[in-house]
Design an enzyme around this catalytic site. Structure first.
Site, PDB file in Angstrom:
ATOM      1  N   ASP A  17      58.157 -48.733  88.934  1.00 32.63           N
ATOM      2  CA  ASP A  17      57.314 -48.196  89.953  1.00 32.63           C
ATOM      3  C   ASP A  17      57.948 -46.907  90.362  1.00 32.63           C
ATOM      4  O   ASP A  17      59.043 -46.838  90.761  1.00 32.63           O
ATOM      5  CB  ASP A  17      57.013 -49.241  90.860  1.00 32.63           C
ATOM      6  CG  ASP A  17      56.101 -48.631  92.088  1.00 32.63           C
ATOM      7  OD1 ASP A  17      54.792 -48.435  91.593  1.00 32.63           O
ATOM      8  OD2 ASP A  17      56.445 -48.677  93.148  1.00 32.63           O
ATOM      9  N   GLU A  44      56.104 -45.288  85.748  1.00 38.68           N
ATOM     10  CA  GLU A  44      55.212 -44.570  86.301  1.00 38.68           C
ATOM     11  C   GLU A  44      55.757 -43.290  87.094  1.00 38.68           C
ATOM     12  O   GLU A  44      56.553 -43.395  87.961  1.00 38.68           O
ATOM     13  CB  GLU A  44      54.548 -45.521  87.475  1.00 38.68           C
ATOM     14  CG  GLU A  44      53.279 -44.571  88.205  1.00 38.68           C
ATOM     15  CD  GLU A  44      53.050 -45.011  89.640  1.00 38.68           C
ATOM     16  OE1 GLU A  44      52.309 -44.689  90.352  1.00 38.68           O
ATOM     17  OE2 GLU A  44      54.451 -45.361  90.322  1.00 38.68           O
TER      18      GLU A  44
END
Ligand code: CA
Length: 496
Positions: free
Chosen positions: A234, A264
């Site tokens: 993340d 990400e």
């Protein structure tokens, strides 16, 4: 080798009667049958809102729904036992579990500490707007509900670079924490706002060796608990690259396993920044192709005025296909979320054909496209808004076509602004493999395309059911394939 297909098995507002881990268990066989072989599950650890957190506001990485913390034993998705059952159900189908790893921040500390800070200008984080002064802030994590099980590590102010709330002053601002590991922000990939180390909550300080060690110990514990095959990382643009490289190398060496890693790094229109990140991580990670998502969004919005020959221009899947995970939308881009940019419904079948049925990239299917989603939240004006995301009718069939037919040499016909197509020749050891795709963002169309002499005389039909005619491949391995207006047709061998 069978095609790799990933699904993001949640959306931001998942709140169905059946808790998500139970749903994973009950759906695992169906997912395997469709040809999905990697499942990205949401953050599994206890977060600040207990049973209500999506999971990105994580509190205790060692609490997978096991301890009475934040007013709940289970997380939003269920208990640890249910989580382990879901993981086993996936492994029984030979489906890889991809675990969501949130390393940028922690939230919901247990105790206040006196913390030396400097205020920063939120628009230029390198500019300090005060001298050093002391605030009372929530920076100490003791996890009283867990009582030291699995790890006795206590997080305190030396484990964080910044925080956004001064309890004694009741003031919300970005405070840079002054500790022994450095008085400024860490060096991170993103230079938005001057330096984008700080995103939210308590920003983790990776210059503290005790933090680096604790996160490695946690990674070992987590792997030994669920034996995941991959990680989704993340918010990597807010995290020092050096540490993620170090952590991944540690995990790979420790367990002698070549994990599937996807990060990400949300960048819409500058593929060079994604390429820079690939250089910095030396190919350790795949990246979600947010640039392709952005092209899909624009193409859907512009309708027939969008030049479909440009759909892959300035995307990662075009420049670095071997390190790309393609997707149409995710939990951040869905309506009412922070990075909202949902690809309009009419275009979704076209977009999915472009990620599922081509050679390049590992596609990631969004939960809501398979199951639909209904929810209510505040819109930008603060009013309640009802949202219904309709599942895509033809999606299960298209995923299956990826599994059975999308193989072999690819020929592209990106030669008309409104109508493009491609073929896959298929492979000898995959019976009835090979396909032809034609799509249009305007009127109905057709394309004369080569699929290979091996298919001479075979009859092809549109697996999407949008065209009823049958197409016969000529002796030279060519045929004219059709599509209806504003849609996609996926031509596969007609079987008895
Ligand atoms: Ca950070």
């Amino acid at each position: 080798m069978v095609n790799q297909t990933l699904i993001q098995y949640f959306h931001w507002y998942y709140q169905d009667e059946q808790k998500l881990w139970q749903k994973v268990s009950s759906e695992a066989a169906r997912l395997g049958d469709l040809g999905i072989n990697r499942v990205w599950l949401p953050p599994a650890y206890k977060s600040t809102e207990g049973a209500n957190s999506v999971g990105y506001d994580c509190y205790d990485l060692f609490d997978l729904g096991e301890f009475d913390q934040k007013n709940s034993i289970p997380t939003k998705y269920g208990t640890k036992e249910e989580y382990l059952q879901a993981v086993n159900a996936l492994h029984d189908q030979d489906i890889m579990v991809v675990a969501d790893i949130v390393f940028n921040h922690k939230a919901g500390a247990d105790e206040l500490e006196k913390v030396p800070v400097r205020r920063v200008n939120p628009d230029n984080r390198n500019e300090y707007t005060s001298d050093v002064f002391e605030i009372e802030a929530w920076t100490k994590f003791t996890f009283p509900g867990r009582k030291g099980q699995y790890s006795e590590f206590i997080w305190d102010k030396s484990c964080f670079t910044g925080i956004d709330w001064a309890e004694d002053l009741q003031e919300s601002a970005i405070f840079s924490i002054q500790n022994e590991y450095g008085d400024g922000w860490e060096d991170v990939p993103s230079d938005e706002n001057g330096n984008y180390d700080y995103l939210m909550y308590n920003d983790i300080e990776f210059r503290n060796p005790a933090v680096r060690d604790e996160l490695k110990r946690w990674g070992e514990w987590y792997y030994e608990t669920i034996k995941m095959g991959g990680f989704r990382l993340d918010a990597v643009k807010h995290i020092p690259v050096r540490y993620l490289n170090e952590w991944l190398d540690h995990m790979r060496n420790k367990f002698d396993r070549d994990f599937f890693i996807v990060a990400e790094n949300w960048i819409l229109d500058d593929v060079e920044k994604l390429k820079t990140y690939i250089d910095q991580t030396q190919g350790r990670m795949q990246l979600f192709d947010s640039t392709l998502h952005h092209n899909f969004f624009l193409a859907a919005a512009q309708g027939h005025e969008y030049d479909m020959t440009q759909i892959f221009e300035n995307t990662l899947v075009q420049t670095n296909p071997e390190l790309t995970v393609t997707f149409v939308d995710n939990h951040d881009s869905q309506p009412l979320q922070s990075l909202e940019g949902y690809v309009d419904f009419w275009f979704r079948p076209l977009a999915y054909s472009l990620i599922l049925l081509r050679e390049q990239g590992v596609p990631c299917i969004f939960y809501a496209d398979l199951y639909g989603a209904k929810y209510v939240d505040k819109d930008k004006e603060g009013n309640d808004a009802d949202v219904e995301l309709i599942g895509m009718d033809g999606l299960p069939g298209m995923i299956k076509v990826r599994k059975t037919a999308s193989y072999g040499f690819q020929r592209d016909y990106f030669d008309h602004p409104n109508c493009i197509g491609w073929t896959r020749e298929g492979e000898d050891d995959m019976e009835n493999s090979g396909l032809a795709v034609v799509l249009s963002n305007s009127e109905e169309g057709s394309k004369n395309m080569e699929i290979g002499k091996g298919h001479a005389g075979k009859v092809f039909i549109d697996s999407m059911g949008n065209r009823q005619e049958e197409v016969t491949i000529n002796e030279e391995g060519w045929a004219e394939f059709f599509c209806a207006a504003g849609s996609v047709s996926v031509w596969i061998v007609k079987t008895a």
